[in-house]
Design an enzyme around this catalytic site. Structure first.
Site, PDB file in Angstrom:
ATOM      1  N   HIS B 215       0.801  -1.216   0.000  1.00 25.37           N
ATOM      2  CA  HIS B 215       0.000   0.000   0.000  1.00 25.37           C
ATOM      3  C   HIS B 215       0.832   1.262   0.000  1.00 25.37           C
ATOM      4  O   HIS B 215       0.586   2.169  -0.785  1.00 25.37           O
ATOM      5  CB  HIS B 215      -1.054   0.039   1.096  1.00 25.37           C
ATOM      6  CG  HIS B 215      -2.084   1.072   0.732  1.00 25.37           C
ATOM      7  ND1 HIS B 215      -2.979   0.884  -0.290  1.00 25.37           N
ATOM      8  CD2 HIS B 215      -2.247   2.336   1.131  1.00 25.37           C
ATOM      9  CE1 HIS B 215      -3.673   1.984  -0.483  1.00 25.37           C
ATOM     10  NE2 HIS B 215      -3.254   2.882   0.365  1.00 25.37           N
ATOM     11  N   TYR B 219       1.930   5.643  -2.143  1.00 25.86           N
ATOM     12  CA  TYR B 219       2.230   7.010  -1.703  1.00 25.86           C
ATOM     13  C   TYR B 219       3.619   7.424  -2.156  1.00 25.86           C
ATOM     14  O   TYR B 219       3.873   8.617  -2.354  1.00 25.86           O
ATOM     15  CB  TYR B 219       2.030   7.140  -0.192  1.00 25.86           C
ATOM     16  CG  TYR B 219       0.589   6.870   0.138  1.00 25.86           C
ATOM     17  CD1 TYR B 219      -0.385   7.797  -0.226  1.00 25.86           C
ATOM     18  CD2 TYR B 219       0.174   5.674   0.689  1.00 25.86           C
ATOM     19  CE1 TYR B 219      -1.717   7.533  -0.029  1.00 25.86           C
ATOM     20  CE2 TYR B 219      -1.160   5.402   0.904  1.00 25.86           C
ATOM     21  CZ  TYR B 219      -2.101   6.333   0.539  1.00 25.86           C
ATOM     22  OH  TYR B 219      -3.423   6.068   0.722  1.00 25.86           O
ATOM     23  N   HIS B 366      -9.539   0.681 -10.027  1.00 26.77           N
ATOM     24  CA  HIS B 366      -9.220   1.665  -8.983  1.00 26.77           C
ATOM     25  C   HIS B 366      -7.758   2.090  -9.036  1.00 26.77           C
ATOM     26  O   HIS B 366      -7.443   3.272  -9.077  1.00 26.77           O
ATOM     27  CB  HIS B 366      -9.558   1.099  -7.600  1.00 26.77           C
ATOM     28  CG  HIS B 366      -8.940   1.875  -6.476  1.00 26.77           C
ATOM     29  ND1 HIS B 366      -9.375   3.139  -6.135  1.00 26.77           N
ATOM     30  CD2 HIS B 366      -7.907   1.600  -5.649  1.00 26.77           C
ATOM     31  CE1 HIS B 366      -8.634   3.598  -5.131  1.00 26.77           C
ATOM     32  NE2 HIS B 366      -7.728   2.681  -4.821  1.00 26.77           N
ATOM     33  N   PHE B 367      -6.838   1.106  -9.052  1.00 19.37           N
ATOM     34  CA  PHE B 367      -5.455   1.570  -8.964  1.00 19.37           C
ATOM     35  C   PHE B 367      -4.918   2.094 -10.287  1.00 19.37           C
ATOM     36  O   PHE B 367      -3.984   2.882 -10.299  1.00 19.37           O
ATOM     37  CB  PHE B 367      -4.527   0.546  -8.278  1.00 19.37           C
ATOM     38  CG  PHE B 367      -4.266  -0.734  -9.006  1.00 19.37           C
ATOM     39  CD1 PHE B 367      -3.430  -0.755 -10.112  1.00 19.37           C
ATOM     40  CD2 PHE B 367      -4.805  -1.928  -8.559  1.00 19.37           C
ATOM     41  CE1 PHE B 367      -3.161  -1.944 -10.770  1.00 19.37           C
ATOM     42  CE2 PHE B 367      -4.543  -3.119  -9.209  1.00 19.37           C
ATOM     43  CZ  PHE B 367      -3.726  -3.122 -10.318  1.00 19.37           C
ATOM     44  N   HIS B 368      -5.552   1.703 -11.406  1.00 23.80           N
ATOM     45  CA  HIS B 368      -5.155   2.346 -12.659  1.00 23.80           C
ATOM     46  C   HIS B 368      -5.620   3.797 -12.680  1.00 23.80           C
ATOM     47  O   HIS B 368      -4.942   4.666 -13.218  1.00 23.80           O
ATOM     48  CB  HIS B 368      -5.700   1.574 -13.858  1.00 23.80           C
ATOM     49  CG  HIS B 368      -4.853   0.394 -14.237  1.00 23.80           C
ATOM     50  ND1 HIS B 368      -4.956  -0.820 -13.603  1.00 23.80           N
ATOM     51  CD2 HIS B 368      -3.850   0.250 -15.153  1.00 23.80           C
ATOM     52  CE1 HIS B 368      -4.068  -1.666 -14.133  1.00 23.80           C
ATOM     53  NE2 HIS B 368      -3.385  -1.040 -15.063  1.00 23.80           N
ATOM     54  N   ARG B 429     -10.125 -10.604 -11.449  1.00 24.42           N
ATOM     55  CA  ARG B 429      -8.919 -10.006 -12.035  1.00 24.42           C
ATOM     56  C   ARG B 429      -8.051 -11.060 -12.697  1.00 24.42           C
ATOM     57  O   ARG B 429      -8.186 -12.241 -12.441  1.00 24.42           O
ATOM     58  CB  ARG B 429      -8.028  -9.453 -10.931  1.00 24.42           C
ATOM     59  CG  ARG B 429      -8.515  -8.360 -10.182  1.00 24.42           C
ATOM     60  CD  ARG B 429      -7.609  -8.126  -8.966  1.00 24.42           C
ATOM     61  NE  ARG B 429      -6.303  -7.616  -9.358  1.00 24.42           N
ATOM     62  CZ  ARG B 429      -5.419  -7.151  -8.479  1.00 24.42           C
ATOM     63  NH1 ARG B 429      -5.694  -7.148  -7.207  1.00 24.42           N
ATOM     64  NH2 ARG B 429      -4.264  -6.704  -8.880  1.00 24.42           N
ATOM     65  N   ARG B 430      -7.108 -10.591 -13.486  1.00 21.13           N
ATOM     66  CA  ARG B 430      -5.923 -11.342 -13.899  1.00 21.13           C
ATOM     67  C   ARG B 430      -6.251 -12.630 -14.635  1.00 21.13           C
ATOM     68  O   ARG B 430      -5.685 -13.676 -14.368  1.00 21.13           O
ATOM     69  CB  ARG B 430      -5.089 -11.671 -12.662  1.00 21.13           C
ATOM     70  CG  ARG B 430      -4.602 -10.440 -11.955  1.00 21.13           C
ATOM     71  CD  ARG B 430      -3.934 -10.757 -10.652  1.00 21.13           C
ATOM     72  NE  ARG B 430      -2.958  -9.726 -10.320  1.00 21.13           N
ATOM     73  CZ  ARG B 430      -2.226  -9.735  -9.224  1.00 21.13           C
ATOM     74  NH1 ARG B 430      -2.355 -10.683  -8.355  1.00 21.13           N
ATOM     75  NH2 ARG B 430      -1.369  -8.778  -8.984  1.00 21.13           N
TER      76      ARG B 430
END
Lengths: 187, 540
Positions: B215, B219, B366-368, B429-430
């Site tokens: 995670h 950042y 979300h993370f893209h 996913r994946r």
């Protein structure tokens, strides 16, 4: 707002900033309280205990031997489903459950990390070899759900799909009469 | 005073070159698993590609951007020559070596384990050693940032550290500590098994170690973007930074609360108890605080620019903003995507809501959206802003840069919004392909097609970006002047010692990681019955 210089401007800026910081903190505290409230008052809670099991000996003894996999009707009217994931299938590949009944899912992996996701529900858990995953579920309506493996488990991952068949409570009771382990494989 | 331009350009070019290749792989993956293409004949190629895409995008590309930008900040914000240039080059070449070493087994299909590793799947040892070398190379950069700041402090006792450098050093410390989780997993668990010294591994413990990195690494990716928000945007659009201290507080908060929240990645895991899941969930909410503070400060700074340009009324200042300036466009796009991505993040942070989307395409979307959208679009802005100072030549045509940013913004939305939607429908996913003929999956076909079209728009935008940077080298020479950062409305003359140093905050960062991770790790590590046989990939 105009760009002010000097002492007064700095004070105004600081006051505004503090106010916004307070609003931000209130938003965050509200979110945490909301999550805590939902956690305490709803059924969806993370499993409370960490249980281990040896994936190399699953087939030899214990609750995940082949003859014990599938759906079992318990004496108290609830139902327990035991399943394992392995490259690249679930056993049983079709899970049979009654509608409107508390169901406990107990599952583990025989090799690598897999996951169980029942589409159209919020049943979703990882299967980590060495550990037992437990989920409490309840299906309101009868019908079929797809149950894909949701974690990459090597080259056959895309073919690892199971199924969940939710049937009427009374129909399930009649099929469970002989006290065996039920599934819907081949149906 | 950018002296070591070659060093900085080498980092940026390697970063963006790798980004271009990984983007190409990403677009190919989106295409082959969509209904636009018949089933892939060999799904293993898909996972090879996915491993390369994730490894380059997650570990190599942002790390190099942070490093190159960090060196640029050191020389321009501190106005001193970089100390340790040879070491900096050594770090760079370690990353080159590590990246090549990792990518060769991946290309050969010997390490298709994806960038998250997840044992007991075990790939070729060179893959993991390569990743370790990339991290070691970046740790040299961390040490250099700290040393250069120390040199500056000695010559400027008691002066406030320029915000850009303060944030940059905070980012480097955050990276040093967050990389420790994956480093422990690789060195203590995976590499001994990959080399054949051991044949069993605790898969649950490995996932906990990895969550420590997984995670907070976001950042670290975010740091250059936030540094650009605070120290480039206000200057580039002719405004002032609303508050220098609030910037410092935001970066300090990231340093402290980025790490002790990673267990939210293991909400659905059986090896972590409910108590620590709740603690990490609550801390995850806390990490929204520095972002909320930043949104306020940057919006206020942009408003100052609008007012200085004569904007009036409640919203009149927005219309007069310099929208033809690529930096203005980039920050606006980045904020919109950060808004959507952040809202999705707040959903993922709650155990109850996460159960509906965990490990579905929602998470990939979300993370893209956060990384590819909010973060990378500011990497573009940083490159556009720095390039004339690095090359001594102006950018070829700002219209091209604006078109590139628009394409990226639109492409990101077209890619990630349907991606979120199919996640809600339960698409995992994946996977190398989906059976769209299945009546239960066919409703997802249209959304997946849209996503694939979005990926092609992104690919065009990415190639255009590389084209702009490359052609900039051939423009006529100009004098770009000194590279400067934003000036605050009230520039700091003295700063409280807590907002000017790191000792307390680094101690808090380590302390909170120990309290939030120490117990789960200690319990799992001390259990004798949790190791399982390794499953080797590509060994057949």
């Amino acid at each position: 707002m105009t760009v002010q210089d000097g002492h007064h401007g700095a004070e105004v800026a600081e006051r505004t900033e503090k106010r916004w910081a307070m609003i931000s903190i209130i938003i965050i505290v509200m979110l945490v309280l909301l999550a805590a409230f939902a956690g305490i008052h709803q059924a969806t809670m993370p499993q409370a205990r960490v249980e281990t099991t040896d994936p190399a000996r699953l087939h030899l003894s214990g609750e995940f031997v082949e003859s014990n996999l599938g759906t079992a009707a318990e004496a108290d009217g609830t139902v327990t489903v035991r399943a394992i994931g392995q490259q690249y299938s679930f056993t049983p590949s079709c899970i049979l459950v009654p509608a409107q009944t508390p169901v406990t899912l107990r599952a583990t992996s025989a090799d690598v990390v897999h996951g169980i996701l029942i589409q159209g529900t919020n049943v979703n858990t990882m299967l980590v070899p060495g550990y037992v995953s437990e989920q409490f579920m309840r299906f309101e309506k009868t019908g079929d759900h797809l149950m894909p493996c949701q974690e990459f488990c090597s080259f056959g991952h895309e073919g690892m799909w199971g199924k969940v068949k939710v049937i009427d409570k009374t129909e399930f009771a009649s099929r469970a009469k002989n006290r065996g382990r039920l599934s819907c494989v081949g149906e | 005073m950018l002296v070591n331009r070659k060093l900085i350009l080498a980092h940026f070019w390697l970063a963006f070159g790798g980004f271009g290749l990984a983007l190409l792989l990403g677009a190919w993956q989106m295409f082959v698993r969509s209904p636009l293409y018949a089933w892939i004949s060999n799904p293993e190629w898909y996972y090879r590609s996915l491993t390369a895409h994730g490894t380059v995008m997650g570990y190599v590309f942002p790390t190099l951007v942070a490093m190159g930008f960090g060196y640029a900040i050191t020389e321009s914000a501190l106005q001193q020559r970089l100390v340790g240039v040879r070491w900096a080059w050594a770090g760079f070449w370690l990353i080159v070596l590590g990246a090549v070493m990792a990518m060769v087994p991946v290309a050969l299909g010997r390490a298709s384990v994806l960038y998250t590793f997840y044992p007991p799947l075990i790939g070729n040892a060179f893959y993991y050693v390569g990743v370790v070398l990339v991290v070691v190379g970046s740790w040299i950069w961390v040490a250099l940032m700290s040393i250069n700041l120390r040199v500056w402090r000695r010559e400027h006792p008691g002066e406030p550290v320029p915000l850009a450098m303060f944030a940059n050093v905070a980012g480097s410390y955050l990276w040093a500590w967050t990389a420790v989780g994956a480093a422990l997993e690789l060195l203590l668990q995976i590499i001994p098994v990959a080399l054949g010294w051991k044949t069993t591994i605790d898969a649950g413990l490995a996932r906990v170690f990895f969550s420590w990195t997984l995670h907070a690494i976001v950042y670290f990716w975010l740091m250059p973007t936030y540094i650009a928000y605070y120290t480039i945007v206000p200057r580039a659009i002719g405004g002032r930074l609303y508050s220098d201290s609030m910037g410092r507080i935001a970066f300090i908060l990231f340093l402290i609360v980025a790490m002790p929240i990673g267990i939210h990645h293991t909400f659905a895991d059986p090896q972590v108890g409910a108590g620590f899941k709740f603690i990490h969930s609550a801390f995850t909410a806390l990490v929204a605080l520095p972002t909320l503070l930043t949104v306020f400060t940057i919006c206020a700074s942009v408003e100052i620019a609008g007012r200085l340009r004569g904007g009036r009324g409640l919203f009149g200042w927005i219309a007069v903003l310099p929208w033809k300036n690529p930096i203005m466009l980039a920050v606006a796009f980045s904020f919109v995507l950060l808004g959507f991505g952040g809202a999705g993040g707040l959903i993922n942070m709650s155990y109850q809501l996460d159960t509906t989307v965990h490990n579905t395409q929602w998470i990939t979307g979300h993370f893209h959206l956060i990384f590819g959208g909010a973060i990378v679009i500011m990497y573009f802005a940083i490159a556009y802003d720095l390039w004339p100072h690095l090359t001594g030549r102006a950018l070829p045509d700002l219209r091209l840069a604006r078109a590139q940013l628009w394409l990226w913004f639109v492409g990101m939305i077209v890619t990630t919004f349907p991606w979120h939607w199919v996640g809600i429908l339960g698409m995992p996913r994946r996977m190398a392909y989906y059976d769209y003929a299945d009546p239960a999956i066919s409703p997802q076909a249209f959304s997946v097609t849209l996503s694939a079209i979005g990926a092609i728009i992104l690919l065009i935008s990415g190639l255009l970006f590389l084209f702009i940077l490359a052609t900039a080298h051939r423009q006529t020479a100009t004098e770009a002047g000194a590279y400067r950062f934003s000036v605050a409305v009230h520039p700091p003359t003295t700063v409280p010692i807590a907002l000017n140093t790191f000792a307390l905050w680094v101690a808090l960062m380590i302390g909170l990681t120990v309290t939030n991770y120490g117990y789960p790790i200690a319990v799992l590590a001390s259990r004798p019955d949790t190791s399982v046989p390794a499953v080797y990939v590509g060994a057949q």
